[in-house]
Structures are given as C-alpha cells and as structure tokens.
Design a protein around this motif. Structure first.
Motif, PDB file in Angstrom:
ATOM      1  N   LYS A  14      47.801  19.648   2.404  1.00 21.03           N
ATOM      2  CA  LYS A  14      48.327  18.929   3.558  1.00 21.03           C
ATOM      3  C   LYS A  14      48.571  17.454   3.211  1.00 21.03           C
ATOM      4  O   LYS A  14      48.046  16.947   2.223  1.00 21.03           O
ATOM      5  CB  LYS A  14      47.364  19.055   4.736  1.00 21.03           C
ATOM      6  N   TRP A  15      49.352  16.796   4.049  1.00 23.06           N
ATOM      7  CA  TRP A  15      49.788  15.429   3.780  1.00 23.06           C
ATOM      8  C   TRP A  15      49.211  14.464   4.805  1.00 23.06           C
ATOM      9  O   TRP A  15      48.621  14.880   5.804  1.00 23.06           O
ATOM     10  CB  TRP A  15      51.318  15.358   3.797  1.00 23.06           C
ATOM     11  N   LEU A  16      49.401  13.163   4.541  1.00 26.52           N
ATOM     12  CA  LEU A  16      48.914  12.106   5.425  1.00 26.52           C
ATOM     13  C   LEU A  16      50.000  11.066   5.683  1.00 26.52           C
ATOM     14  O   LEU A  16      50.895  10.868   4.857  1.00 26.52           O
ATOM     15  CB  LEU A  16      47.713  11.392   4.801  1.00 26.52           C
ATOM     16  N   LEU A  17      49.874  10.395   6.815  1.00 26.90           N
ATOM     17  CA  LEU A  17      50.665   9.200   7.067  1.00 26.90           C
ATOM     18  C   LEU A  17      50.059   8.016   6.312  1.00 26.90           C
ATOM     19  O   LEU A  17      48.853   7.997   6.055  1.00 26.90           O
ATOM     20  CB  LEU A  17      50.674   8.880   8.565  1.00 26.90           C
ATOM     21  N   PRO A  18      50.849   7.017   5.948  1.00 25.88           N
ATOM     22  CA  PRO A  18      50.273   5.814   5.335  1.00 25.88           C
ATOM     23  C   PRO A  18      49.348   5.117   6.327  1.00 25.88           C
ATOM     24  O   PRO A  18      49.631   5.054   7.522  1.00 25.88           O
ATOM     25  CB  PRO A  18      51.502   4.939   5.035  1.00 25.88           C
ATOM     26  N   GLY A  19      48.254   4.619   5.823  1.00 28.48           N
ATOM     27  CA  GLY A  19      47.306   3.940   6.703  1.00 28.48           C
ATOM     28  C   GLY A  19      46.289   3.148   5.919  1.00 28.48           C
ATOM     29  O   GLY A  19      46.336   3.085   4.688  1.00 28.48           O
ATOM     30  N   GLY A  20      45.357   2.553   6.640  1.00 27.92           N
ATOM     31  CA  GLY A  20      44.322   1.763   5.990  1.00 27.92           C
ATOM     32  C   GLY A  20      43.407   1.136   7.017  1.00 27.92           C
ATOM     33  O   GLY A  20      43.420   1.498   8.205  1.00 27.92           O
ATOM     34  N   PHE A  21      42.636   0.173   6.566  1.00 31.08           N
ATOM     35  CA  PHE A  21      41.631  -0.454   7.408  1.00 31.08           C
ATOM     36  C   PHE A  21      41.919  -1.941   7.584  1.00 31.08           C
ATOM     37  O   PHE A  21      42.720  -2.528   6.863  1.00 31.08           O
ATOM     38  CB  PHE A  21      40.241  -0.250   6.799  1.00 31.08           C
ATOM     39  N   VAL A  22      41.243  -2.540   8.559  1.00 33.38           N
ATOM     40  CA  VAL A  22      41.468  -3.937   8.926  1.00 33.38           C
ATOM     41  C   VAL A  22      40.371  -4.795   8.311  1.00 33.38           C
ATOM     42  O   VAL A  22      39.180  -4.538   8.518  1.00 33.38           O
ATOM     43  CB  VAL A  22      41.477  -4.104  10.457  1.00 33.38           C
ATOM     44  N   GLN A  23      40.765  -5.801   7.562  1.00 32.10           N
ATOM     45  CA  GLN A  23      39.792  -6.716   6.983  1.00 32.10           C
ATOM     46  C   GLN A  23      39.093  -7.507   8.081  1.00 32.10           C
ATOM     47  O   GLN A  23      39.633  -7.726   9.156  1.00 32.10           O
ATOM     48  CB  GLN A  23      40.475  -7.646   5.983  1.00 32.10           C
ATOM     49  N   LYS A  24      37.873  -7.967   7.805  1.00 36.54           N
ATOM     50  CA  LYS A  24      37.011  -8.542   8.844  1.00 36.54           C
ATOM     51  C   LYS A  24      37.600  -9.784   9.514  1.00 36.54           C
ATOM     52  O   LYS A  24      37.373 -10.014  10.700  1.00 36.54           O
ATOM     53  CB  LYS A  24      35.643  -8.856   8.258  1.00 36.54           C
ATOM     54  N   LEU A  25      38.347 -10.588   8.781  1.00 39.48           N
ATOM     55  CA  LEU A  25      38.915 -11.810   9.350  1.00 39.48           C
ATOM     56  C   LEU A  25      40.439 -11.736   9.456  1.00 39.48           C
ATOM     57  O   LEU A  25      41.109 -12.767   9.494  1.00 39.48           O
ATOM     58  CB  LEU A  25      38.503 -13.026   8.513  1.00 39.48           C
ATOM     59  N   GLU A  26      40.968 -10.519   9.556  1.00 34.92           N
ATOM     60  CA  GLU A  26      42.408 -10.296   9.504  1.00 34.92           C
ATOM     61  C   GLU A  26      42.958  -9.888  10.870  1.00 34.92           C
ATOM     62  O   GLU A  26      42.451  -8.957  11.484  1.00 34.92           O
ATOM     63  CB  GLU A  26      42.704  -9.192   8.486  1.00 34.92           C
TER      64      GLU A  26
END
Length: 253
Positions: free
Chosen positions: A48-60
């Motif tokens: 299976k596949w995924l959408l592009p994504g990620g996490f938010v940096q603490k001061l971002e």
C-alpha cells in the motif's frame, strides 16, 4: 519495517525535534496530458501507498511546516497550499501500533502515538516537481487520479476529502494557475475542469462563464500549426486571479 534499534533511535530524535501528537498530510495535485495526478510514496516493504507528510518542529509555524515538508518531497518552494480538514480518529495509529507492538513498548515508539493530522492540498506545476522519497520509502511518484493504489492508514479518507474540497472550490474560486502551463487553449482548460469534476461540461457555457470571471487574457494571435482552425491561446491575469481567490465568485458547474 525498522529494526528495534532504528525505531528507538528515530523515536528519541523525534521527541527532541517535533511536537507530540501533531502531524501534516498533504494531497499534491498535478495535471499532465489531460490527466489529474496525485503524488504518492511507496513505503519500504509495503504494497500500500502513503500521501506525503511529516511532523511539525517545536518552534515552527504550521504553514511553514507544510511548506517545508512539500519542498522536501517536490523540490518546489512557495506552493499553493490550502488547509482543508483535521483528521483525529483514535485508531489512526493502529497500523503502526500493530506493526511494532512486539518490538518496543508504545511509549518508546514515536509512530504509535495518537496524532491529529492537519490535511493540506497543494496545486503544483507537474513539470516543476522533482519527486523525492523520504527515509522510509522506496519511491515517490505521480499516480493518475483514475488509477489510485490502495492507501495505508486513513490516507484514503484524506485523499477523498481533499478531492471533494477541490471540487467544491471550483464553485466559488478559480482553479488552474498552478496547474496549467503559462499559455493554454480554452479546450485544454476545460479538460482540466472536467477531469477534476469527473463530468463533461458544455463547451459554449464553459467558455462564456470562464471568460465572464475576467481572469484570462487572450493572446493576439492563435496557436500556429495544425490542420484545423487554430485555437487562441490564453493566460491567467495574475492580479485578477488573486482577487478572485480572495473575493470569490458565485455559481456552480
């Protein structure tokens, strides 16, 4: 699948860098040869596949995080981004919980956390994108809108919600500047709208309405070449286009 050591190392680094429980998932739309495209990731050792994504940096800031994530995946900066929904089902992390439950305890597994994911959709120039896989994926590539693979997690819901939102936007905001080349014909623009809406539009009504918005500029000379009457080329008047994005217009297709 990560080894125990890799998972622990990544989780420790993630806790130092990113906010807990907030992630971003992006639906990236492009348009090429009469087809709407969606940018997807093929994870290592997964069907299976995924959408592009990620996490938010603490001061971002959130918007800056979304732009950073998409620049890493596409190579593009200053992308048209629209936040459209927040996804927070308690079982969103079930896949990663089950995948690693016998490897490390949940509290040591960054991926097993319950994340609220902020959904964005992006409209990009197909030819300007240089797809880049992330560290957990073997491939990042375009897929046709009518040939989508099965998606992991709740990414099918995120994708469908983004597409529904894009279709709704066509009723009150212009679409096309970020997807079409600098110059295009009226049939080419109509094809974009038909592809997004998944329905045929009357040629005369489409032309009358799109010209009525006042967001297009017609070239003085028609396109050269071809056996039939050459169509005129159009381009977007960026100032009027931006005003239409802000002020909107009424009606439906």
């Amino acid at each position: 699948m990560l080894t125990k050591e890799q998972l622990i190392e990544y989780s420790e680094d993630a806790r130092k860098t990113y906010l807990d429980h907030i992630s971003i998932d992006c639906v990236v739309f492009g348009f090429h040869e009469g087809q709407m495209k969606v940018l997807l990731l093929k994870p290592d050792d997964e069907e299976k596949w995924l959408l592009p994504g990620g996490f938010v940096q603490k001061l971002e800031p959130i918007e800056m995080a979304a732009n950073r994530i998409l620049k890493e995946r596409t190579g593009l900066d200053k992308i048209f981004l629209q936040q459209f929904h927040i996804f927070g089902d308690p079982d969103r992390a079930k896949f990663h919980h089950d995948l690693y439950k016998d490897t490390v305890p949940d509290e040591e597994n960054w991926f097993a956390k319950r994340f609220l994911s902020i959904g964005y959709y992006a409209l990009v120039d197909f030819f300007g994108v240089v797809p880049q896989a992330d560290q957990f994926s073997e491939l990042c590539t375009w897929r046709d809108l009518d040939d989508m693979p099965e998606l992991l997690l709740d990414h099918e819901l995120i994708f469908k919600t983004a597409l529904d939102t894009l279709r709704l936007q066509l009723n009150y905001q212009p679409i096309g500047y970020n997807l079409m080349p600098g110059e295009f014909t009226m049939p080419e623009l109509q094809k974009l709208y038909e592809t997004i809406l998944d329905k045929k539009l009357d040629r005369r009504n489409f032309q009358r309405r799109i010209l009525g918005f006042g967001i297009l500029t017609r070239a003085e000379q028609p396109r050269k070449g071809g056996a039939h009457k050459a169509p005129y080329l159009y381009s977007f008047d960026l100032e009027k286009y931006q005003n239409a994005l802000t002020e909107g217009f009424k009606g439906g297709w």
